[in-house]
Design an enzyme around this catalytic site. Structure first.
Site, PDB file in Angstrom:
ATOM      1  N   THR A 286      16.738  -5.531  -8.141  1.00 57.47           N
ATOM      2  CA  THR A 286      16.945  -4.214  -7.511  1.00 57.47           C
ATOM      3  C   THR A 286      15.787  -3.307  -7.946  1.00 57.47           C
ATOM      4  OG1 THR A 286      18.156  -3.303  -9.390  1.00 57.47           O
ATOM      5  CG2 THR A 286      19.484  -4.409  -7.714  1.00 57.47           C
ATOM      6  N   ASP A 287      15.810  -2.063  -7.484  1.00 56.91           N
ATOM      7  CA  ASP A 287      14.768  -1.114  -7.910  1.00 56.91           C
ATOM      8  C   ASP A 287      14.791  -0.947  -9.427  1.00 56.91           C
ATOM      9  OD1 ASP A 287      14.045  -0.828  -5.334  1.00 56.91           O
ATOM     10  OD2 ASP A 287      14.939   1.159  -5.042  1.00 56.91           O
TER      11      ASP A 287
ATOM     12  N   LYS B  20      25.975   2.399 -22.092  1.00 56.48           N
ATOM     13  CA  LYS B  20      26.770   1.239 -21.671  1.00 56.48           C
ATOM     14  C   LYS B  20      27.784   0.832 -22.746  1.00 56.48           C
ATOM     15  CE  LYS B  20      24.923   0.602 -17.571  1.00 56.48           C
ATOM     16  NZ  LYS B  20      25.668   0.827 -16.334  1.00 56.48           N
TER      17      LYS B  20
ATOM     18  N   ARG C 168      24.850   9.928  -3.713  1.00 55.30           N
ATOM     19  CA  ARG C 168      24.618  11.363  -3.963  1.00 55.30           C
ATOM     20  C   ARG C 168      23.793  11.984  -2.840  1.00 55.30           C
ATOM     21  NH1 ARG C 168      20.243  11.223  -8.891  1.00 55.30           N
ATOM     22  NH2 ARG C 168      19.132   9.388  -8.176  1.00 55.30           N
TER      23      ARG C 168
ATOM     24  N   VAL D 263      19.534  -8.588 -12.096  1.00 53.11           N
ATOM     25  CA  VAL D 263      19.599  -8.621 -10.630  1.00 53.11           C
ATOM     26  C   VAL D 263      18.387  -7.923 -10.012  1.00 53.11           C
ATOM     27  CG1 VAL D 263      21.039  -8.071  -8.631  1.00 53.11           C
ATOM     28  CG2 VAL D 263      22.119  -8.502 -10.836  1.00 53.11           C
TER      29      VAL D 263
ATOM     30  N   TYR E 164      20.205   4.174 -22.755  1.00 49.46           N
ATOM     31  CA  TYR E 164      20.856   3.269 -21.790  1.00 49.46           C
ATOM     32  C   TYR E 164      21.839   2.360 -22.525  1.00 49.46           C
ATOM     33  CZ  TYR E 164      21.315  -0.221 -18.036  1.00 49.46           C
ATOM     34  OH  TYR E 164      21.799  -1.069 -17.069  1.00 49.46           O
TER      35      TYR E 164
HETATM   36  N1  LIG Z   1      19.712  -4.600 -11.769  1.00 49.30           N
HETATM   37  C1  LIG Z   1      19.972  -5.164 -12.916  1.00 49.30           C
HETATM   38  O1  LIG Z   1      19.275  -6.115 -13.353  1.00 49.30           O
HETATM   39  C2  LIG Z   1      21.150  -4.691 -13.749  1.00 49.30           C
HETATM   40  C3  LIG Z   1      21.428  -5.349 -14.944  1.00 49.30           C
HETATM   41  C4  LIG Z   1      22.519  -4.946 -15.696  1.00 49.30           C
HETATM   42  C5  LIG Z   1      23.293  -3.883 -15.264  1.00 49.30           C
HETATM   43  N2  LIG Z   1      22.995  -3.227 -14.101  1.00 49.30           N
HETATM   44  C6  LIG Z   1      23.859  -2.097 -13.714  1.00 49.30           C
HETATM   45  O2  LIG Z   1      24.222  -2.218 -12.354  1.00 49.30           O
HETATM   46  C7  LIG Z   1      24.441  -0.917 -11.791  1.00 49.30           C
HETATM   47  C8  LIG Z   1      23.670  -0.804 -10.497  1.00 49.30           C
HETATM   48  O3  LIG Z   1      22.311  -0.957 -10.761  1.00 49.30           O
HETATM   49  P1  LIG Z   1      21.235  -1.365  -9.643  1.00 49.30           P
HETATM   50  O4  LIG Z   1      20.386  -2.399 -10.233  1.00 49.30           O
HETATM   51  O5  LIG Z   1      21.912  -1.618  -8.353  1.00 49.30           O
HETATM   52  O6  LIG Z   1      20.405   0.004  -9.600  1.00 49.30           O
HETATM   53  P2  LIG Z   1      19.653   0.757  -8.417  1.00 49.30           P
HETATM   54  O7  LIG Z   1      19.247  -0.184  -7.336  1.00 49.30           O
HETATM   55  O8  LIG Z   1      18.625   1.572  -9.112  1.00 49.30           O
HETATM   56  O9  LIG Z   1      20.798   1.701  -7.807  1.00 49.30           O
HETATM   57  C9  LIG Z   1      21.345   2.726  -8.570  1.00 49.30           C
HETATM   58  C10 LIG Z   1      22.210   3.581  -7.661  1.00 49.30           C
HETATM   59  O10 LIG Z   1      22.778   4.644  -8.436  1.00 49.30           O
HETATM   60  C11 LIG Z   1      22.675   5.834  -7.675  1.00 49.30           C
HETATM   61  N3  LIG Z   1      22.793   7.050  -8.482  1.00 49.30           N
HETATM   62  C12 LIG Z   1      21.936   7.519  -9.410  1.00 49.30           C
HETATM   63  N4  LIG Z   1      22.379   8.691  -9.903  1.00 49.30           N
HETATM   64  C13 LIG Z   1      23.544   8.960  -9.268  1.00 49.30           C
HETATM   65  C14 LIG Z   1      24.465  10.022  -9.316  1.00 49.30           C
HETATM   66  N5  LIG Z   1      24.294  11.056 -10.138  1.00 49.30           N
HETATM   67  N6  LIG Z   1      25.566   9.979  -8.531  1.00 49.30           N
HETATM   68  C15 LIG Z   1      25.768   8.944  -7.699  1.00 49.30           C
HETATM   69  N7  LIG Z   1      24.914   7.901  -7.582  1.00 49.30           N
HETATM   70  C16 LIG Z   1      23.817   7.922  -8.356  1.00 49.30           C
HETATM   71  C17 LIG Z   1      21.325   5.688  -6.990  1.00 49.30           C
HETATM   72  O11 LIG Z   1      21.197   6.622  -5.931  1.00 49.30           O
HETATM   73  P3  LIG Z   1      19.742   7.126  -5.391  1.00 49.30           P
HETATM   74  O12 LIG Z   1      19.290   6.135  -4.373  1.00 49.30           O
HETATM   75  O13 LIG Z   1      20.057   8.469  -4.831  1.00 49.30           O
HETATM   76  O14 LIG Z   1      18.834   7.174  -6.583  1.00 49.30           O
HETATM   77  C18 LIG Z   1      21.417   4.236  -6.523  1.00 49.30           C
HETATM   78  O15 LIG Z   1      22.170   4.149  -5.347  1.00 49.30           O
HETATM   79  C19 LIG Z   1      24.028   0.090 -12.879  1.00 49.30           C
HETATM   80  O16 LIG Z   1      25.177   0.539 -13.539  1.00 49.30           O
HETATM   81  C20 LIG Z   1      23.163  -0.754 -13.810  1.00 49.30           C
HETATM   82  O17 LIG Z   1      23.180  -0.240 -15.118  1.00 49.30           O
HETATM   83  C21 LIG Z   1      21.945  -3.604 -13.326  1.00 49.30           C
END
Ligand SMILES: NC(=O)c1ccc[n+]([C@@H]2O[C@H](COP(=O)([O-])OP(=O)(O)OC[C@H]3O[C@@H](n4cnc5c(N)ncnc54)[C@H](OP(=O)(O)O)[C@@H]3O)[C@@H](O)[C@H]2O)c1
Length: 315
Positions: A274-275, A245, A80, A272, A241
């Site tokens: 991540t932030d 999902k 975004r 995972v 959340y």
């Molecule tokens: N990490 C885990 O442990 C975990 C576990 C289960 C599921 N997941 C799922 O994995 C996916 C990725 O998560 P992550 O851990 O990689 O999270 P992350 O590091 O927080 O990254 C989230 C990304 O989403 C983007 N985003 C937020 N709002 C948006 C919008 N309106 N349009 C386009 N992009 C947008 C953010 O952009 P900005 O940088 O601009 O904010 C960022 O690039 C999510 O669906 C999460 O629910 C993660």
């Protein structure tokens, strides 16, 4: 005399040859110009399989882009925020991964979505893979979940997924091997929903509709506002959340049923680093494996299923 006649005839032949050469050269330049006018900066990628990944400037989305590109897929990394997206592509390019380009996409913004659609129509004509991976500004680990945060979470995670998918389906339908992957979470599993009737309804794919999912979300938000989440059997902390999902999972199954030609699946990447997870959990390289595997499934692979990383598991 005979000498002069033969020399003038050879002169004429030479002239004719030159003229023929000149005409061939002109035709060549003319054809080249026509060809050039049909080229776009990305024409060289048209024969590649092309993937769009959302929310890919960091975290799991970024790593998915890297792994897809290493599998010879032309990747459109979207984010975004334009400068964060461009930086992400530069980082990949600097590490030797070249077949990744950036396009802005805010999954909540219809204008941003339609700009992406136009860009793909102009430069790529179709896409083969759509990976919807993004998480709103909502961090599931926060203790105090406000109504506004819950609403934003559903707007980004569920309605954002829906808007992007519906806009890109016509371009996926032009692919020989189309795949949609929705990145979900174990928090979306039906076991997290205390209300048995709601659980049964979300699992009854033969009778569930997209309109009914919208109604369920509306009634969740009503109960959230009225502080009736526990009373009415909604999942708790992080409530929105989990509902977002669970709704994405149900939507994945409906889309798989509707779009028989496209493999539509959802993947839980696991916990995972991540932030979003406050940098705890496994490496992103591991976390991206499941979504990438689902994106590269063979055409006869499963559709409408839930992958716990790379293994099929119950909804
Ligand atoms: N990490 C885990 O442990 C975990 C576990 C289960 C599921 N997941 C799922 O994995 C996916 C990725 O998560 P992550 O851990 O990689 O999270 P992350 O590091 O927080 O990254 C989230 C990304 O989403 C983007 N985003 C937020 N709002 C948006 C919008 N309106 N349009 C386009 N992009 C947008 C953010 O952009 P900005 O940088 O601009 O904010 C960022 O690039 C999510 O669906 C999460 O629910 C993660």
């Amino acid at each position: 005399m005979s000498f002069s006649s033969s020399s003038s005839s050879s002169c004429l032949t030479e002239l004719m040859e030159n003229k023929r050469l000149y005409i061939s050269l002109l035709s060549y330049v003319f054809l080249l110009r026509i060809f050039e006018s049909s080229l776009t900066p990305y024409t060289c990628f048209i024969n590649f399989r092309c993937a769009v990944v959302t929310g890919a400037n960091k975290g799991i989305g970024f790593e998915i882009c890297r792994q897809l590109a290493l599998n010879k897929i032309q990747v459109i990394l979207t984010a975004r925020n334009e400068s964060r997206g461009i930086e992400a592509v530069k980082k990949l390019n600097a590490s030797g991964v070249q077949n990744v380009i950036f396009h802005q996409l805010d999954v909540k913004d219809p204008t941003s979505i339609s700009h992406l659609v136009k860009f793909i129509e102009t430069h790529f004509k179709k896409i083969d893979i759509l990976i919807v991976d993004k998480n709103g500004d909502y961090l599931p680990g926060v203790i105090q979940e406000t109504y506004e945060m819950g609403e934003e979470c559903l707007e980004t995670n569920y309605y954002g997924t829906k808007k992007v998918t519906e806009a890109l389906v016509p371009l996926l339908q032009l692919s020989k091997s189309p795949k949609i992957v929705n990145v979900t979470s174990s928090y979306g599993q039906l076991s997290h929903i205390p209300n048995d009737e709601l659980k049964r309804e979300l699992d009854d794919i033969d009778n569930l509709t997209k309109e009914r999912i919208n109604e369920i979300i509306r009634s969740f938000l009503r109960d959230f506002k009225a502080a009736k989440l526990r009373e009415n059997g909604w999942p708790l902390t992080p409530s929105a959340y989990k509902v977002s999902k669970a709704a994405i999972n149900a939507y994945t199954r409906l889309m798989a049923k509707e779009l028989k030609y496209i493999l539509v699946n959802c993947v839980d990447p696991g916990h995972v680093k991540t932030d979003m997870s406050f940098n705890t959990g496994k490496d992103v390289m591991e976390g991206a494996k499941g979504p990438v595997m689902a994106a590269l499934l063979p055409d006869e692979g499963p559709s409408g299923v839930y992958f716990e990383q790379t293994v099929i598991a119950p909804f």
